[in-house]
Design a protein around this motif. Structure first.
Motif, short mmCIF file in Angstrom:
data_model
loop_
_atom_site.label_atom_id
_atom_site.label_comp_id
_atom_site.label_asym_id
_atom_site.label_seq_id
_atom_site.Cartn_x
_atom_site.Cartn_y
_atom_site.Cartn_z
N SER A 1 40.92 64.12 49.01
CA SER A 1 41.40 65.42 48.56
C SER A 1 41.89 66.28 49.73
CB SER A 1 40.28 66.14 47.81
OG SER A 1 40.69 67.42 47.42
N MET A 2 41.10 66.35 50.77
CA MET A 2 41.43 67.23 51.90
C MET A 2 42.57 66.67 52.75
SD MET A 2 39.65 69.89 51.55
CE MET A 2 40.01 70.68 53.10
N ALA A 3 42.78 65.38 52.74
CA ALA A 3 43.87 64.79 53.51
C ALA A 3 45.24 65.21 52.97
CB ALA A 3 43.76 63.27 53.52
N GLN A 4 45.26 65.70 51.74
CA GLN A 4 46.52 66.16 51.15
C GLN A 4 46.89 67.58 51.57
OE1 GLN A 4 46.20 65.60 46.92
NE2 GLN A 4 45.75 63.43 47.13
N ASN B 1 46.85 71.65 60.13
CA ASN B 1 45.79 71.20 61.02
C ASN B 1 44.54 70.77 60.26
OD1 ASN B 1 44.65 70.63 63.49
ND2 ASN B 1 43.82 72.69 63.74
N LEU B 2 44.17 71.52 59.23
CA LEU B 2 42.96 71.19 58.48
C LEU B 2 43.08 69.82 57.82
CD1 LEU B 2 40.18 72.05 57.47
CD2 LEU B 2 41.31 73.12 55.52
N GLY B 3 44.18 69.56 57.16
CA GLY B 3 44.39 68.26 56.54
C GLY B 3 44.47 67.15 57.58
N GLY B 4 45.06 67.46 58.73
CA GLY B 4 45.18 66.48 59.80
C GLY B 4 43.84 65.99 60.30
N GLN C 1 35.25 59.12 61.10
CA GLN C 1 34.32 59.16 59.98
C GLN C 1 35.06 59.13 58.65
OE1 GLN C 1 32.07 62.71 61.16
NE2 GLN C 1 30.21 61.47 60.87
N ALA C 2 36.16 59.88 58.58
CA ALA C 2 36.95 59.93 57.35
C ALA C 2 37.53 58.55 57.06
CB ALA C 2 38.06 60.96 57.49
N ASN C 3 38.08 57.92 58.06
CA ASN C 3 38.65 56.58 57.87
C ASN C 3 37.59 55.57 57.46
OD1 ASN C 3 41.28 57.34 58.41
ND2 ASN C 3 41.08 56.97 60.61
N SER C 4 36.40 55.68 58.02
CA SER C 4 35.31 54.77 57.67
C SER C 4 34.89 54.95 56.21
CB SER C 4 34.12 55.02 58.60
OG SER C 4 33.01 54.26 58.21
N ALA C 5 34.76 56.20 55.77
CA ALA C 5 34.39 56.48 54.38
C ALA C 5 35.47 55.96 53.43
CB ALA C 5 34.17 57.97 54.19
#
Length: 127
Positions: free
Chosen positions: A90-93, A97-100, A107-111
């Motif tokens: 959701s947040m990657a969209q 900077n925040l989405g980046g 950690q995000a990629n691992s999840a």
């Protein structure tokens, strides 16, 4: 004679007490295992199934496959890890900077990878 009878009664009572303790331990172990497998709230399971059906057709077959899919995901991925991955998606969209931060974090990629692996396994088992 009375002593022998008393001894048998004591042994039987001890065996019954041991069996009761064993049964109580077994029931609590099974309940804990069931709780760990079923730790996804109904609303999260429903949301997953609705999204899956939207992507795979809104048919009875899709309902069955998507229900199977969420069960497989839940069996492979703890709920807190699932929430993390959903948050990252959701947040990657979000622009800027925040989405980046969510798109580039280890950690995000691992999840996300954990979720994708669980979904791939669900695809193999259910579709």
């Amino acid at each position: 004679m009375a002593a022998a009878r008393w001894m048998r009664l004591s042994v039987c009572a001890g065996a019954a007490l041991g069996a009761a303790i064993l049964a109580t331990t077994l029931v609590s172990t099974l309940a804990a295992r069931a709780d760990s497998v079923n730790d996804y709230p109904t609303s999260a399971r429903s949301e997953y199934v609705f999204g899956c059906m939207k992507a795979n057709g809104e048919t009875r077959q899709a309902l069955d496959q998507c229900s199977c899919s969420v069960d497989v995901v839940a069996s492979l991925l703890p709920y807190d890890r699932y929430v993390t991955a959903e948050t990252v998606l959701s947040m990657a969209q979000v622009q800027g900077n925040l989405g980046g931060q969510f798109r580039s974090s280890e950690q995000a990629n691992s999840a996300l990878n954990d979720l994708r692996r669980a979904q791939a396994e669900a695809e193999v088992r259910c579709f």
